[in-house]
Write a protein that holds these residues in place. Sequence first.
Motif, PDB file in Angstrom:
ATOM      1  N   VAL A 127      -4.531   4.130  -4.141  1.00 34.48           N
ATOM      2  CA  VAL A 127      -3.137   3.882  -4.508  1.00 34.48           C
ATOM      3  C   VAL A 127      -2.820   2.400  -4.328  1.00 34.48           C
ATOM      4  O   VAL A 127      -3.265   1.768  -3.355  1.00 34.48           O
ATOM      5  N   GLY A 128      -2.035   1.853  -5.245  1.00 33.90           N
ATOM      6  CA  GLY A 128      -1.596   0.469  -5.083  1.00 33.90           C
ATOM      7  C   GLY A 128      -0.708   0.036  -6.215  1.00 33.90           C
ATOM      8  O   GLY A 128      -0.390   0.807  -7.129  1.00 33.90           O
ATOM      9  N   SER A 129      -0.287  -1.225  -6.169  1.00 27.37           N
ATOM     10  CA  SER A 129       0.621  -1.753  -7.175  1.00 27.37           C
ATOM     11  C   SER A 129       0.510  -3.273  -7.198  1.00 27.37           C
ATOM     12  O   SER A 129      -0.129  -3.881  -6.336  1.00 27.37           O
ATOM     13  N   CYS A 130       1.143  -3.877  -8.175  1.00 29.51           N
ATOM     14  CA  CYS A 130       1.368  -5.315  -8.223  1.00 29.51           C
ATOM     15  C   CYS A 130       0.059  -6.107  -8.283  1.00 29.51           C
ATOM     16  O   CYS A 130      -0.386  -6.680  -7.290  1.00 29.51           O
ATOM     17  N   ARG A 131      -0.525  -6.140  -9.473  1.00 29.43           N
ATOM     18  CA  ARG A 131      -1.725  -6.955  -9.677  1.00 29.43           C
ATOM     19  C   ARG A 131      -1.325  -8.139 -10.561  1.00 29.43           C
ATOM     20  O   ARG A 131      -1.134  -8.017 -11.767  1.00 29.43           O
TER      21      ARG A 131
ATOM     22  N   GLU B  73      -8.244 -14.693 -11.918  1.00 32.26           N
ATOM     23  CA  GLU B  73      -8.977 -13.434 -11.931  1.00 32.26           C
ATOM     24  C   GLU B  73      -9.295 -12.915 -10.532  1.00 32.26           C
ATOM     25  O   GLU B  73     -10.039 -11.940 -10.389  1.00 32.26           O
ATOM     26  N   ARG B  74      -8.744 -13.534  -9.494  1.00 33.60           N
ATOM     27  CA  ARG B  74      -9.059 -13.113  -8.136  1.00 33.60           C
ATOM     28  C   ARG B  74      -8.655 -11.670  -7.872  1.00 33.60           C
ATOM     29  O   ARG B  74      -9.286 -10.975  -7.079  1.00 33.60           O
TER      30      ARG B  74
ATOM     31  N   PHE C 117      -2.938  -7.765  -5.803  1.00 35.85           N
ATOM     32  CA  PHE C 117      -3.174  -9.216  -5.709  1.00 35.85           C
ATOM     33  C   PHE C 117      -1.871  -9.953  -5.954  1.00 35.85           C
ATOM     34  O   PHE C 117      -1.184  -9.730  -6.955  1.00 35.85           O
ATOM     35  N   TRP C 118      -1.520 -10.839  -5.018  1.00 35.98           N
ATOM     36  CA  TRP C 118      -0.325 -11.669  -5.119  1.00 35.98           C
ATOM     37  C   TRP C 118      -0.625 -12.985  -4.420  1.00 35.98           C
ATOM     38  O   TRP C 118      -0.731 -13.029  -3.195  1.00 35.98           O
ATOM     39  N   PRO C 119      -0.822 -14.085  -5.162  1.00 32.83           N
ATOM     40  CA  PRO C 119      -1.336 -15.333  -4.575  1.00 32.83           C
ATOM     41  C   PRO C 119      -0.272 -16.196  -3.911  1.00 32.83           C
ATOM     42  O   PRO C 119      -0.439 -17.419  -3.814  1.00 32.83           O
ATOM     43  N   TYR C 120       0.802 -15.571  -3.440  1.00 38.11           N
ATOM     44  CA  TYR C 120       1.914 -16.300  -2.823  1.00 38.11           C
ATOM     45  C   TYR C 120       2.287 -15.595  -1.523  1.00 38.11           C
ATOM     46  O   TYR C 120       1.725 -14.548  -1.191  1.00 38.11           O
ATOM     47  N   PRO C 121       3.231 -16.113  -0.738  1.00 35.44           N
ATOM     48  CA  PRO C 121       3.562 -15.487   0.543  1.00 35.44           C
ATOM     49  C   PRO C 121       3.958 -14.014   0.400  1.00 35.44           C
ATOM     50  O   PRO C 121       4.646 -13.624  -0.552  1.00 35.44           O
ATOM     51  N   HIS C 122       3.500 -13.197   1.358  1.00 35.21           N
ATOM     52  CA  HIS C 122       3.791 -11.772   1.385  1.00 35.21           C
ATOM     53  C   HIS C 122       4.924 -11.486   2.378  1.00 35.21           C
ATOM     54  O   HIS C 122       5.235 -12.311   3.248  1.00 35.21           O
TER      55      HIS C 122
END
Length: 470
Positions: A127-131, A144-145, A402-407
Amino acid sequence: MKIQLPTVGPIVGYTTSDQVRLWLRGDFQKTPDGYRRCFGVAQVRVPNQSFGSPQFVKLPPYFDMTGVCAFSGLQAETVYEYRAGWFFAETELENLDHNQELDWTSGISGRFRTGSSDAQRERSYAVGSCRYLLRVFGGSFFDERGDKTFHSILDQIDNQTSPQQIDALVMVGDQIYADDLNFVAPDTTIDQYLQRYREAFTQPYLRKLMSRVPTYMVLDDHEIEDNWPSKATQKDWVMLYPHAIHSYQIYQCSHSPLFGLDAKNRLTGTPDCFWYSFQDGCCDWFVTDSRTERVWSSDPDKRRMMSDAQMAGLLNWLNNKSGRVKMIVTSVPFFPDLKSESDDKWSGFIPERTKILDFILTNNIGKVVFLSGDVHCSFSAELITPRDPAFKISSIVSSSFFWPYPHMDSGEFAFDDSLKSSSQNSYTVVNASAVFSTDNFARVRVDPNGMTISFFQRKGELLGTINRTF
Protein backbone atom coordinates in the motif's frame (compact mmCIF):
# COMPACT_ATOMS: atom_id res chain seq x y z
CA MET A 1 0.03 -12.31 -37.29
CA LYS A 2 3.01 -10.79 -35.44
CA ILE A 3 2.13 -9.53 -31.96
CA GLN A 4 3.93 -6.40 -30.74
CA LEU A 5 5.19 -5.45 -27.28
CA PRO A 6 2.74 -3.17 -25.39
CA THR A 7 3.86 0.46 -25.39
CA VAL A 8 2.48 0.79 -21.83
CA GLY A 9 1.57 -2.10 -19.58
CA PRO A 10 0.38 -4.71 -19.25
CA ILE A 11 -1.34 -3.95 -15.94
CA VAL A 12 -2.96 -6.80 -14.05
CA GLY A 13 -6.14 -5.10 -12.86
CA TYR A 14 -9.25 -6.29 -11.03
CA THR A 15 -8.68 -9.92 -10.11
CA THR A 16 -11.12 -12.19 -8.28
CA SER A 17 -11.25 -15.89 -7.50
CA ASP A 18 -12.47 -16.58 -11.05
CA GLN A 19 -11.54 -13.63 -13.30
CA VAL A 20 -8.75 -11.22 -14.27
CA ARG A 21 -8.44 -8.05 -16.33
CA LEU A 22 -5.28 -7.31 -18.33
CA TRP A 23 -4.83 -3.69 -19.48
CA LEU A 24 -2.40 -2.64 -22.21
CA ARG A 25 -1.63 0.08 -24.73
CA GLY A 26 -0.86 -0.37 -28.44
CA ASP A 27 0.34 2.39 -30.76
CA PHE A 28 -1.08 5.13 -32.95
CA GLN A 29 -0.16 5.28 -36.62
CA LYS A 30 -1.62 8.00 -38.79
CA THR A 31 -2.69 7.29 -42.39
CA PRO A 32 -3.82 9.58 -45.21
CA ASP A 33 -7.41 8.59 -44.42
CA GLY A 34 -7.17 8.64 -40.64
CA TYR A 35 -5.37 6.00 -38.56
CA ARG A 36 -4.57 2.29 -38.63
CA ARG A 37 -6.94 0.13 -36.61
CA CYS A 38 -5.17 -1.30 -33.58
CA PHE A 39 -6.16 -4.32 -31.47
CA GLY A 40 -4.96 -5.87 -28.25
CA VAL A 41 -4.80 -9.60 -27.63
CA ALA A 42 -4.04 -11.84 -24.67
CA GLN A 43 -4.18 -15.49 -23.68
CA VAL A 44 -3.98 -17.21 -20.28
CA ARG A 45 -3.22 -20.72 -19.06
CA VAL A 46 -2.30 -22.73 -16.02
CA PRO A 47 1.48 -23.38 -16.29
CA ASN A 48 2.41 -26.42 -18.37
CA GLN A 49 -1.04 -26.54 -19.96
CA SER A 50 -2.17 -25.17 -23.32
CA PHE A 51 -3.13 -21.53 -23.70
CA GLY A 52 -6.84 -20.87 -23.96
CA SER A 53 -8.56 -19.00 -26.76
CA PRO A 54 -7.21 -15.49 -27.39
CA GLN A 55 -9.20 -12.52 -26.17
CA PHE A 56 -9.19 -9.56 -28.58
CA VAL A 57 -10.03 -5.94 -27.79
CA LYS A 58 -10.13 -2.78 -29.88
CA LEU A 59 -7.58 -0.12 -28.90
CA PRO A 60 -9.17 3.16 -30.07
CA PRO A 61 -7.55 6.62 -30.32
CA TYR A 62 -10.20 8.19 -28.06
CA PHE A 63 -8.93 5.84 -25.29
CA ASP A 64 -5.26 6.53 -26.10
CA MET A 65 -4.91 3.19 -27.91
CA THR A 66 -5.60 1.24 -24.69
CA GLY A 67 -7.97 -1.56 -23.78
CA VAL A 68 -8.67 -4.42 -21.38
CA CYS A 69 -8.64 -8.14 -22.14
CA ALA A 70 -10.82 -9.85 -19.52
CA PHE A 71 -10.93 -13.55 -18.67
CA SER A 72 -13.46 -15.40 -16.51
CA GLY A 73 -14.06 -18.97 -15.41
CA LEU A 74 -10.64 -19.19 -13.74
CA GLN A 75 -9.70 -21.29 -10.71
CA ALA A 76 -9.36 -19.64 -7.31
CA GLU A 77 -5.94 -19.09 -5.70
CA THR A 78 -4.16 -20.36 -8.79
CA VAL A 79 -1.09 -19.07 -10.62
CA TYR A 80 -1.76 -18.36 -14.30
CA GLU A 81 0.58 -17.47 -17.11
CA TYR A 82 -0.41 -14.92 -19.73
CA ARG A 83 0.93 -13.46 -22.93
CA ALA A 84 -0.25 -10.15 -24.33
CA GLY A 85 0.42 -7.60 -27.04
CA TRP A 86 -1.12 -5.70 -29.94
CA PHE A 87 -1.27 -5.58 -33.73
CA PHE A 88 -2.63 -3.55 -36.64
CA ALA A 89 -5.39 -4.97 -38.82
CA GLU A 90 -7.54 -3.34 -41.49
CA THR A 91 -10.81 -4.78 -40.27
CA GLU A 92 -13.32 -4.50 -37.42
CA LEU A 93 -13.18 -6.33 -34.09
CA GLU A 94 -16.12 -8.56 -35.02
CA ASN A 95 -14.39 -9.66 -38.23
CA LEU A 96 -11.08 -10.74 -36.69
CA ASP A 97 -10.16 -14.37 -37.29
CA HIS A 98 -9.86 -15.87 -33.80
CA ASN A 99 -8.26 -19.00 -35.26
CA GLN A 100 -5.41 -17.22 -37.02
CA GLU A 101 -1.87 -18.15 -36.06
CA LEU A 102 -0.32 -15.61 -33.69
CA ASP A 103 3.42 -14.94 -33.56
CA TRP A 104 4.22 -14.07 -29.92
CA THR A 105 7.99 -13.64 -30.24
CA SER A 106 7.72 -9.86 -29.78
CA GLY A 107 4.84 -9.89 -27.26
CA ILE A 108 5.14 -10.01 -23.49
CA SER A 109 4.49 -12.79 -21.01
CA GLY A 110 3.84 -12.79 -17.29
CA ARG A 111 2.11 -14.43 -14.35
CA PHE A 112 -0.60 -13.53 -11.87
CA ARG A 113 -2.44 -15.30 -9.06
CA THR A 114 -6.22 -15.33 -8.80
CA GLY A 115 -7.93 -14.18 -5.62
CA SER A 116 -9.67 -16.10 -2.89
CA SER A 117 -13.36 -16.44 -2.04
CA ASP A 118 -12.54 -17.98 1.35
CA ALA A 119 -13.68 -15.47 3.97
CA GLN A 120 -11.03 -16.79 6.38
CA ARG A 121 -8.09 -16.57 3.98
CA GLU A 122 -5.23 -14.30 5.09
CA ARG A 123 -4.27 -11.58 2.59
CA SER A 124 -1.16 -9.45 2.11
CA TYR A 125 -1.07 -6.07 0.37
CA ALA A 126 1.47 -3.45 -0.64
CA VAL A 127 0.00 0.00 0.00
CA GLY A 128 1.19 3.53 -0.71
CA SER A 129 0.63 6.82 -2.45
CA CYS A 130 2.29 9.93 -3.85
CA ARG A 131 4.95 8.99 -6.38
CA TYR A 132 6.46 12.24 -7.64
CA LEU A 133 7.96 12.27 -11.14
CA LEU A 134 9.06 15.74 -12.15
CA ARG A 135 8.90 16.50 -15.86
CA VAL A 136 9.82 19.98 -17.06
CA PHE A 137 11.77 21.71 -19.83
CA GLY A 138 9.69 20.16 -22.57
CA GLY A 139 10.02 16.70 -21.08
CA SER A 140 13.82 16.68 -21.16
CA PHE A 141 14.32 16.34 -17.39
CA PHE A 142 13.03 13.50 -15.27
CA ASP A 143 13.46 12.34 -11.68
CA GLU A 144 13.41 8.55 -11.67
CA ARG A 145 14.45 7.96 -8.05
CA GLY A 146 10.89 7.06 -7.10
CA ASP A 147 11.04 3.88 -9.13
CA LYS A 148 13.38 2.41 -6.51
CA THR A 149 10.37 1.97 -4.21
CA PHE A 150 8.81 -0.47 -6.64
CA HIS A 151 12.16 -2.19 -7.09
CA SER A 152 12.10 -2.89 -3.35
CA ILE A 153 8.59 -4.34 -3.52
CA LEU A 154 9.66 -6.59 -6.39
CA ASP A 155 12.65 -7.74 -4.35
CA GLN A 156 10.31 -8.75 -1.53
CA ILE A 157 8.16 -10.73 -3.95
CA ASP A 158 11.19 -12.55 -5.33
CA ASN A 159 12.90 -13.04 -1.95
CA GLN A 160 12.01 -16.46 -0.55
CA THR A 161 12.50 -15.17 3.01
CA SER A 162 9.76 -12.55 2.55
CA PRO A 163 6.88 -13.19 4.99
CA GLN A 164 4.25 -13.69 2.30
CA GLN A 165 3.43 -13.14 -1.33
CA ILE A 166 1.75 -9.83 -2.17
CA ASP A 167 -1.88 -10.38 -3.18
CA ALA A 168 -2.45 -6.85 -4.53
CA LEU A 169 -0.90 -3.41 -4.92
CA VAL A 170 -3.16 -0.64 -3.63
CA MET A 171 -2.24 2.88 -4.82
CA VAL A 172 -4.27 5.43 -2.86
CA GLY A 173 -3.69 8.63 -4.81
CA ASP A 174 -1.30 10.98 -6.58
CA GLN A 175 -0.10 8.38 -9.05
CA ILE A 176 0.97 11.36 -11.15
CA TYR A 177 1.76 15.00 -10.35
CA ALA A 178 0.17 16.80 -13.27
CA ASP A 179 0.74 20.18 -11.64
CA ASP A 180 4.49 19.84 -10.93
CA LEU A 181 4.51 21.81 -7.68
CA ASN A 182 1.68 24.02 -8.95
CA PHE A 183 3.84 26.32 -11.00
CA VAL A 184 6.41 24.43 -13.08
CA ALA A 185 4.81 23.48 -16.42
CA PRO A 186 1.43 22.19 -15.15
CA ASP A 187 -0.52 19.96 -17.51
CA THR A 188 -3.66 21.46 -19.01
CA THR A 189 -4.34 19.64 -22.31
CA ILE A 190 -5.44 16.06 -22.91
CA ASP A 191 -2.18 15.28 -24.72
CA GLN A 192 -0.15 16.51 -21.76
CA TYR A 193 -2.10 14.42 -19.25
CA LEU A 194 -1.86 11.31 -21.41
CA GLN A 195 1.86 11.78 -21.91
CA ARG A 196 2.28 12.22 -18.17
CA TYR A 197 0.64 8.83 -17.54
CA ARG A 198 2.68 7.12 -20.26
CA GLU A 199 5.90 8.36 -18.70
CA ALA A 200 4.86 7.50 -15.14
CA PHE A 201 3.57 4.02 -15.96
CA THR A 202 6.54 3.00 -18.11
CA GLN A 203 9.12 3.45 -15.36
CA PRO A 204 10.69 -0.02 -15.45
CA TYR A 205 10.14 -1.31 -11.91
CA LEU A 206 6.61 0.04 -11.51
CA ARG A 207 5.75 -1.37 -14.93
CA LYS A 208 7.09 -4.78 -13.98
CA LEU A 209 5.28 -4.76 -10.62
CA MET A 210 1.91 -3.87 -12.12
CA SER A 211 2.36 -6.61 -14.73
CA ARG A 212 2.64 -9.21 -11.95
CA VAL A 213 0.38 -8.12 -9.10
CA PRO A 214 -3.33 -7.14 -9.21
CA THR A 215 -3.32 -3.34 -8.98
CA TYR A 216 -6.06 -1.06 -7.63
CA MET A 217 -5.91 2.74 -7.87
CA VAL A 218 -7.87 5.83 -6.94
CA LEU A 219 -7.03 9.44 -7.64
CA ASP A 220 -6.26 12.32 -5.31
CA ASP A 221 -5.74 15.98 -6.13
CA HIS A 222 -2.50 15.93 -8.14
CA GLU A 223 -4.09 13.90 -10.90
CA ILE A 224 -6.02 17.14 -11.46
CA GLU A 225 -4.65 20.11 -9.51
CA ASP A 226 -3.35 20.67 -5.97
CA ASN A 227 -6.19 20.69 -3.38
CA TRP A 228 -8.82 20.29 -6.08
CA PRO A 229 -11.42 21.80 -6.22
CA SER A 230 -10.79 24.50 -3.61
CA LYS A 231 -9.03 26.83 -6.09
CA ALA A 232 -10.87 25.76 -9.23
CA THR A 233 -12.11 28.48 -11.57
CA GLN A 234 -14.97 28.13 -14.02
CA LYS A 235 -12.36 27.81 -16.77
CA ASP A 236 -10.68 24.95 -14.85
CA TRP A 237 -13.98 23.04 -14.71
CA VAL A 238 -14.44 23.43 -18.45
CA MET A 239 -10.88 23.20 -19.81
CA LEU A 240 -8.74 21.33 -17.24
CA TYR A 241 -11.01 18.92 -15.35
CA PRO A 242 -12.40 17.02 -18.38
CA HIS A 243 -8.88 16.36 -19.67
CA ALA A 244 -7.65 15.16 -16.27
CA ILE A 245 -10.64 12.90 -15.70
CA HIS A 246 -10.65 11.38 -19.17
CA SER A 247 -6.98 10.48 -18.70
CA TYR A 248 -7.73 9.10 -15.24
CA GLN A 249 -10.47 6.87 -16.64
CA ILE A 250 -8.09 5.52 -19.29
CA TYR A 251 -5.11 4.77 -17.06
CA GLN A 252 -6.59 4.11 -13.60
CA CYS A 253 -10.30 3.31 -13.85
CA SER A 254 -10.54 1.08 -16.90
CA HIS A 255 -8.94 -1.98 -15.26
CA SER A 256 -10.90 -1.55 -11.99
CA PRO A 257 -14.17 -3.19 -10.83
CA LEU A 258 -16.12 -0.14 -12.07
CA PHE A 259 -16.90 -1.81 -15.39
CA GLY A 260 -19.07 -4.88 -15.88
CA LEU A 261 -18.45 -7.67 -18.38
CA ASP A 262 -20.75 -8.88 -21.15
CA ALA A 263 -21.14 -12.47 -22.35
CA LYS A 264 -18.03 -12.09 -24.50
CA ASN A 265 -15.89 -10.87 -21.56
CA ARG A 266 -15.83 -7.32 -22.90
CA LEU A 267 -16.13 -4.28 -20.66
CA THR A 268 -19.57 -2.72 -20.69
CA GLY A 269 -21.11 0.56 -19.65
CA THR A 270 -19.78 3.97 -18.75
CA PRO A 271 -19.08 4.65 -15.06
CA ASP A 272 -21.17 7.35 -13.42
CA CYS A 273 -18.92 7.40 -10.36
CA PHE A 274 -15.33 6.62 -9.38
CA TRP A 275 -15.88 4.73 -6.10
CA TYR A 276 -16.01 0.96 -6.12
CA SER A 277 -15.83 -2.15 -3.94
CA PHE A 278 -14.49 -5.67 -4.22
CA GLN A 279 -13.86 -8.74 -2.08
CA ASP A 280 -10.68 -10.77 -1.60
CA GLY A 281 -10.24 -13.49 1.00
CA CYS A 282 -10.92 -12.15 4.50
CA CYS A 283 -11.15 -8.56 3.23
CA ASP A 284 -13.99 -6.45 1.89
CA TRP A 285 -12.64 -3.34 0.13
CA PHE A 286 -14.44 -0.04 -0.45
CA VAL A 287 -12.37 2.43 -2.48
CA THR A 288 -13.89 5.88 -1.97
CA ASP A 289 -13.74 8.82 -4.31
CA SER A 290 -12.58 11.45 -1.84
CA ARG A 291 -11.86 14.07 -4.49
CA THR A 292 -14.15 14.49 -7.51
CA GLU A 293 -17.50 14.53 -5.69
CA ARG A 294 -16.47 17.30 -3.33
CA VAL A 295 -18.61 20.40 -3.02
CA TRP A 296 -16.36 23.19 -1.85
CA SER A 297 -17.48 26.16 0.22
CA SER A 298 -15.83 28.56 2.63
CA ASP A 299 -18.77 27.70 4.92
CA PRO A 300 -17.96 24.32 6.57
CA ASP A 301 -21.67 23.48 6.87
CA LYS A 302 -22.08 23.64 3.08
CA ARG A 303 -19.12 21.46 2.15
CA ARG A 304 -19.49 17.88 0.92
CA MET A 305 -16.80 15.23 0.62
CA MET A 306 -18.98 12.76 -1.25
CA SER A 307 -22.36 12.50 -2.93
CA ASP A 308 -25.45 11.09 -1.25
CA ALA A 309 -25.13 8.03 -3.50
CA GLN A 310 -21.56 7.33 -2.40
CA MET A 311 -22.39 7.88 1.27
CA ALA A 312 -25.33 5.48 1.02
CA GLY A 313 -23.19 2.96 -0.83
CA LEU A 314 -20.49 3.14 1.84
CA LEU A 315 -22.92 2.77 4.76
CA ASN A 316 -24.77 -0.14 3.11
CA TRP A 317 -21.46 -1.85 2.41
CA LEU A 318 -20.30 -1.34 6.00
CA ASN A 319 -23.47 -2.99 7.28
CA ASN A 320 -23.51 -5.97 4.91
CA LYS A 321 -22.87 -8.48 7.77
CA SER A 322 -20.16 -10.27 5.80
CA GLY A 323 -17.93 -10.76 8.85
CA ARG A 324 -14.90 -9.81 6.77
CA VAL A 325 -12.40 -7.09 7.57
CA LYS A 326 -13.63 -3.73 6.23
CA MET A 327 -10.80 -2.02 4.32
CA ILE A 328 -11.78 1.55 3.35
CA VAL A 329 -9.51 3.51 1.01
CA THR A 330 -9.77 7.28 1.26
CA SER A 331 -7.04 9.29 -0.43
CA VAL A 332 -6.87 11.90 2.36
CA PRO A 333 -6.50 10.83 6.02
CA PHE A 334 -9.73 10.01 7.85
CA PHE A 335 -7.95 10.45 11.17
CA PRO A 336 -5.95 11.74 13.00
CA ASP A 337 -6.30 15.43 12.24
CA LEU A 338 -3.50 17.90 11.73
CA LYS A 339 -2.83 20.30 14.57
CA SER A 340 -3.21 23.17 12.15
CA GLU A 341 -6.49 23.50 10.30
CA SER A 342 -6.62 21.63 7.02
CA ASP A 343 -9.85 21.92 5.08
CA ASP A 344 -8.52 19.53 2.44
CA LYS A 345 -8.61 16.52 4.82
CA TRP A 346 -11.61 14.87 6.51
CA SER A 347 -11.22 17.41 9.33
CA GLY A 348 -12.73 19.93 6.91
CA PHE A 349 -15.81 17.73 6.45
CA ILE A 350 -16.76 16.98 10.05
CA PRO A 351 -20.53 16.26 9.63
CA GLU A 352 -19.87 13.53 7.05
CA ARG A 353 -17.05 11.98 9.06
CA THR A 354 -19.21 12.00 12.17
CA LYS A 355 -22.07 10.36 10.25
CA ILE A 356 -19.78 7.49 9.25
CA LEU A 357 -18.35 7.06 12.75
CA ASP A 358 -21.75 7.20 14.43
CA PHE A 359 -23.09 4.63 11.94
CA ILE A 360 -20.24 2.24 12.76
CA LEU A 361 -20.83 2.78 16.49
CA THR A 362 -24.62 2.41 16.36
CA ASN A 363 -24.52 -0.75 14.24
CA ASN A 364 -21.68 -2.39 16.20
CA ILE A 365 -19.54 -2.81 13.08
CA GLY A 366 -16.12 -4.23 13.84
CA LYS A 367 -12.89 -4.84 11.95
CA VAL A 368 -12.88 -1.42 10.23
CA VAL A 369 -9.63 -0.11 8.75
CA PHE A 370 -9.08 3.19 6.92
CA LEU A 371 -6.16 3.39 4.49
CA SER A 372 -4.97 6.72 3.11
CA GLY A 373 -1.96 8.66 1.88
CA ASP A 374 -1.52 12.31 0.87
CA VAL A 375 0.48 13.72 3.80
CA HIS A 376 4.03 12.53 2.90
CA CYS A 377 4.68 10.46 6.01
CA SER A 378 3.49 7.10 7.31
CA PHE A 379 2.06 5.74 10.57
CA SER A 380 -0.85 3.85 12.12
CA ALA A 381 -3.26 4.79 14.89
CA GLU A 382 -6.56 3.67 16.44
CA LEU A 383 -9.81 5.41 17.33
CA ILE A 384 -11.95 4.63 20.40
CA THR A 385 -15.01 6.08 22.14
CA PRO A 386 -16.14 6.05 25.79
CA ARG A 387 -19.63 5.10 24.57
CA ASP A 388 -18.57 1.52 23.76
CA PRO A 389 -15.41 -0.29 24.96
CA ALA A 390 -15.67 -2.67 21.99
CA PHE A 391 -15.53 0.15 19.43
CA LYS A 392 -12.16 0.37 17.70
CA ILE A 393 -11.16 1.61 14.24
CA SER A 394 -7.69 1.44 12.73
CA SER A 395 -6.03 3.98 10.46
CA ILE A 396 -3.06 3.32 8.17
CA VAL A 397 -1.44 6.30 6.45
CA SER A 398 1.14 5.34 3.82
CA SER A 399 2.92 8.13 1.96
CA SER A 400 5.04 8.86 0.06
CA PHE A 401 6.39 6.38 -2.48
CA PHE A 402 8.73 9.22 -3.43
CA TRP A 403 8.78 12.91 -2.51
CA PRO A 404 12.15 14.71 -2.92
CA TYR A 405 11.28 17.55 -0.52
CA PRO A 406 10.73 17.88 3.26
CA HIS A 407 8.28 15.38 4.77
CA MET A 408 5.78 15.87 7.58
CA ASP A 409 6.57 14.66 11.12
CA SER A 410 4.76 13.57 14.28
CA GLY A 411 4.57 17.09 15.69
CA GLU A 412 2.09 18.09 13.01
CA PHE A 413 -0.62 15.57 14.00
CA ALA A 414 -3.13 15.65 16.86
CA PHE A 415 -2.30 12.25 18.36
CA ASP A 416 -3.93 11.24 21.67
CA ASP A 417 -6.61 13.85 21.11
CA SER A 418 -10.34 13.85 20.43
CA LEU A 419 -11.63 14.38 16.93
CA LYS A 420 -13.97 17.22 16.24
CA SER A 421 -17.51 15.82 16.12
CA SER A 422 -20.92 17.11 15.09
CA SER A 423 -22.78 14.70 17.40
CA GLN A 424 -22.81 13.96 21.12
CA ASN A 425 -20.41 11.07 20.57
CA SER A 426 -16.72 11.69 21.16
CA TYR A 427 -13.88 9.79 19.51
CA THR A 428 -10.26 9.76 20.67
CA VAL A 429 -7.09 8.86 18.78
CA VAL A 430 -4.95 6.33 20.68
CA ASN A 431 -2.10 3.87 20.18
CA ALA A 432 -0.32 5.88 17.52
CA SER A 433 2.80 4.34 16.07
CA ALA A 434 6.00 6.15 15.29
CA VAL A 435 5.78 8.51 12.32
CA PHE A 436 8.12 7.65 9.45
CA SER A 437 9.14 10.86 7.71
CA THR A 438 10.87 9.36 4.73
CA ASP A 439 9.91 7.80 1.41
CA ASN A 440 8.38 4.40 2.11
CA PHE A 441 5.64 1.89 1.43
CA ALA A 442 3.50 -0.32 3.68
CA ARG A 443 3.02 -4.06 3.74
CA VAL A 444 -0.32 -4.94 5.36
CA ARG A 445 -0.96 -8.57 6.27
CA VAL A 446 -4.59 -9.15 7.27
CA ASP A 447 -6.39 -12.12 8.82
CA PRO A 448 -9.84 -12.32 10.46
CA ASN A 449 -8.38 -11.56 13.90
CA GLY A 450 -5.96 -8.73 13.20
CA MET A 451 -3.26 -7.32 10.98
CA THR A 452 0.46 -6.66 10.84
CA ILE A 453 1.56 -3.36 9.30
CA SER A 454 5.19 -3.04 8.23
CA PHE A 455 6.66 0.15 6.81
CA PHE A 456 9.70 -0.12 4.54
CA GLN A 457 12.04 2.63 3.44
CA ARG A 458 12.22 3.33 -0.30
CA LYS A 459 15.30 1.13 -0.70
CA GLY A 460 13.75 -1.73 1.28
CA GLU A 461 14.98 -1.24 4.86
CA LEU A 462 12.37 -2.11 7.50
CA LEU A 463 11.36 1.05 9.39
CA GLY A 464 8.92 -0.46 11.86
CA THR A 465 6.14 -3.01 12.42
CA ILE A 466 2.80 -2.54 14.19
CA ASN A 467 0.41 -5.30 15.20
CA ARG A 468 -3.31 -4.60 15.54
CA THR A 469 -6.08 -6.85 16.80
CA PHE A 470 -9.75 -6.61 15.84
